[in-house]
Design an enzyme around this catalytic site. Structure first.
Site, short mmCIF file in Angstrom:
data_model
loop_
_atom_site.label_atom_id
_atom_site.label_comp_id
_atom_site.label_asym_id
_atom_site.label_seq_id
_atom_site.Cartn_x
_atom_site.Cartn_y
_atom_site.Cartn_z
NE ARG A 134 -41.69 12.83 -58.94
CZ ARG A 134 -40.59 13.40 -58.44
NH1 ARG A 134 -39.40 13.03 -58.88
NH2 ARG A 134 -40.68 14.31 -57.49
CB ALA B 24 -47.96 21.32 -49.50
C1 UD1 Z 1 -36.42 17.83 -54.08
C2 UD1 Z 1 -35.27 18.80 -54.38
C3 UD1 Z 1 -34.09 18.00 -54.96
C4 UD1 Z 1 -33.67 16.94 -53.98
C5 UD1 Z 1 -34.86 16.05 -53.58
C6 UD1 Z 1 -34.45 15.17 -52.41
C7 UD1 Z 1 -36.27 20.92 -55.00
C8 UD1 Z 1 -36.62 21.86 -56.11
N1 UD1 Z 1 -35.70 19.78 -55.35
O1 UD1 Z 1 -36.81 17.29 -55.34
O2 UD1 Z 1 -33.01 18.89 -55.20
O3 UD1 Z 1 -32.66 16.14 -54.55
O4 UD1 Z 1 -35.98 16.85 -53.15
O5 UD1 Z 1 -35.40 14.22 -52.10
O6 UD1 Z 1 -36.44 21.26 -53.85
N2 UD1 Z 1 -43.53 20.13 -51.57
C9 UD1 Z 1 -44.44 21.03 -51.06
N3 UD1 Z 1 -44.90 22.03 -51.86
C10 UD1 Z 1 -44.50 22.19 -53.15
C11 UD1 Z 1 -43.57 21.24 -53.66
C12 UD1 Z 1 -43.09 20.23 -52.85
O7 UD1 Z 1 -44.82 20.96 -49.89
O8 UD1 Z 1 -44.97 23.12 -53.80
C13 UD1 Z 1 -43.05 19.05 -50.69
C14 UD1 Z 1 -43.49 17.67 -51.15
O9 UD1 Z 1 -44.72 17.32 -50.57
C15 UD1 Z 1 -42.34 16.79 -50.69
C16 UD1 Z 1 -41.14 17.72 -50.69
O10 UD1 Z 1 -41.65 19.02 -50.72
O11 UD1 Z 1 -42.54 16.30 -49.39
C17 UD1 Z 1 -40.21 17.49 -51.88
O12 UD1 Z 1 -40.94 17.66 -53.07
P1 UD1 Z 1 -40.69 16.73 -54.34
O13 UD1 Z 1 -41.61 17.16 -55.40
O14 UD1 Z 1 -40.67 15.31 -53.95
O15 UD1 Z 1 -39.21 17.22 -54.72
P2 UD1 Z 1 -38.15 16.41 -55.56
O16 UD1 Z 1 -38.47 16.51 -57.00
O17 UD1 Z 1 -37.95 15.07 -55.01
CA CA Z 2 -38.92 13.86 -53.41
#
Ligand code: UD1
Ligand code: CA
Length: 460
Positions: free
Chosen positions: A15, A10
């Site tokens: 970044r 979502a």
């Molecule tokens: C996340 C993890 C982190 C891990 C990393 C691995 C959390 C809080 N952190 O961090 O511990 O090391 O992934 O790659 O989970 N997304 C949604 N809805 C939201 C937020 C995110 O669908 O509200 C989805 C994003 O589209 C993405 C995934 O979740 O595909 C991960 O989100 P991202 O913001 O990239 O998390 P990281 O900061 O990388």
């Molecule tokens: Ca990520």
């Protein structure tokens, strides 16, 4: 039991600094999300649900291509909140729940299988995949204590000491279904980002004295998360190495695999030779024994066996039969069908046309909306005038025709079998079989004129 799969897709991916949602960014020619769906499709999984938000329509299309269900997250309040949006599907699940992120495109089916297997064997409430990496920056760090993993701490919440931990959360989890549903209700957003973190469920499991299992991924590259364009280029590099290695092992020669670009959906026959800077994109299928010289781009096209593509040619939605040769500097536009042994040479453009077996257009021609028979010779500089500014018209050139250089064929027009078109002609009417058509103005000849003119000019 078959796992139910939830893929989080979502987020916008702040970044990435992009107008395009992160899940849609292409890697080896296919969106990040699709790579994850491919890895899942190799698994004997139950229902798959994709959580989408940003650019939902486009993300939905990809999900639907894999028969995945969708759940909408209208506000991106964190990974825990994202999973909550899929709670209906999770509640209906009959086995474990595998949770993945759309931004880990290098995942393989084998790795997914291993976490599902470990989860079942360890009777854990949650099994989390981790990796030991050189550069842990940006990832959640895995805090281990007595009895294994105690919690995961995000970069922004970590102390200086925790930031030094180089075991990171890969963002891949297998959950016991009931535990997950309960845990999701209790996680809070009291952290540096004000988000509901999915990894906080691990702290909860430990509090309840439930088993938390960890699986360290042997190949950290496989679980790398794409957060920035720098990550994306690294992932592209790793994916290219994987794809090219597989094709080389299948019998394809690459003079420089670092400069050979083959999309995920391309296929190649054995004994093909690829020179540096060849790009094969989309659903391109190349037969056996083809030689593709430098600088060519081939998109959504089919090549038979022993086809040669000479340097710097662009081929889009075209089909080329056995032993044909195209280029250098040729452009085959959509709908070009090149017959066996045909030759399309230097600076020739072809659009929506069929070129029959053994026919040749070797130099500087434009062939559009034409049907060209077998063994036709199209001279240098021949143009089909297929467009009157409003409509397109067809040109038909039957078998064995010889079209002299620098002729224009004004469509609609038909050149009968075996006919001959004199060089420099403008053909506006149909030509019957075996006839000669010539429309040049007669040549005027003045003996000695050039010499007299030279003398006159020199006197001045
Ligand atoms: C996340 C993890 C982190 C891990 C990393 C691995 C959390 C809080 N952190 O961090 O511990 O090391 O992934 O790659 O989970 N997304 C949604 N809805 C939201 C937020 C995110 O669908 O509200 C989805 C994003 O589209 C993405 C995934 O979740 O595909 C991960 O989100 P991202 O913001 O990239 O998390 P990281 O900061 O990388
Ligand atoms: Ca990520």
């Amino acid at each position: 039991m078959k796992p139910t799969v939830v893929i989080l897709a979502a987020g916008l991916g702040t970044r990435m600094k992009s107008g395009l949602a992160k899940a849609l960014h292409p890697l080896a020619g296919r969106p990040l999300l699709q790579h994850v769906l491919e890895a899942v499709s190799g698994l004997a999984a139950g229902k798959t649900v994709v959580v989408l938000g940003h650019q939902a329509d486009r993300v939905r299309k990809i999900a639907e291509g894999y028969n995945a269900a969708i759940a909408l997250q209208t506000e991106q309040l964190g990974t825990g909140h994202a999973v909550m949006q899929a709670q209906e599907v999770i509640a209906a699940a009959k086995g474990p729940v595998l949770i993945l992120c759309a931004d880990t495109p290098l995942l393989t089916t084998a790795t997914l299988r291993s976490i599902v297997e470990l989860h079942a064997a360890s009777r854990a409430a949650v099994t989390v995949m981790t990796a030991v990496v050189q550069e842990p920056f940006g990832y959640g760090r895995v805090v281990r204590g007595k009895g294994g993993i105690t919690r995961i701490i995000e970069e922004k919440d970590a102390t200086t000491a925790q930031k030094k931990i180089n075991e990171v959360n890969a963002g891949i989890y297998c959950f016991e279904q009931r535990f997950l549903l309960e845990a999701l209700k209790s996680i809070k957003n009291t952290n540096a980002q004000g988000e509901y973190y999915l990894p906080d469920t691990i702290t909860l499991a430990r509090k309840k004295r439930l088993v938390v299992a960890g699986l360290v991924c042997g190949d950290p590259d496989e679980v790398m998360g794409v957060n920035t364009r720098v990550d994306l280029s690294r992932a592209e590099d790793i994916m290219r190495t994987r794809i090219n290695r597989a094709w080389m092992l299948a019998g394809v020669t690459m003079l420089d695999p670092n400069a050979t670009f083959i999309g995920s959906e391309v296929t190649l026959g054995s004994d093909c030779i690829l020179y540096p800077n060849v790009r094969l994109e989309g659903k391109t299928a190349i037969g056996k024994g083809c030689t593709l010289f430098s600088g060519s781009r081939i998109l959504d096209s089919t090549l038979g066996n022993d086809v040669t593509i000479k340097d710097c040619s662009v081929i889009e939605q075209a089909s080329i039969s056995d032993n044909a040769s195209v280029g250098p500097f040729a452009h085959l536009r959509p709908g070009s069908v090149i017959g066996a042994r045909a030759r399309v040479g230097n600076f020739v453009e072809i659009k929506k046309s069929t070129i029959g077996e053994g026919s040749k257009a070797n130099h500087l021609a434009y062939i559009g909306d034409a049907t060209v028979g077998k063994d036709v010779n199209i001279g240098a500089g021949v143009i089909t005038c297929n467009y009157d500014g409003f409509e397109k018209f067809p040109t038909i050139i039957e078998d064995g025709v010889f079209v002299g250089s620098d002729s224009q064929l004004v469509a609609p027009v038909r050149i009968g079998r075996g006919a001959l078109i004199g060089a420099g002609s403008t053909i506006t009417k149909n030509v019957p079989a075996d006839a000669l058509a010539i429309s040049r103005s007669p040549q005027d000849l003045r003996e000695g004129f050039a010499a007299r003119r030279r003398k006159m000019k020199q006197k001045k």
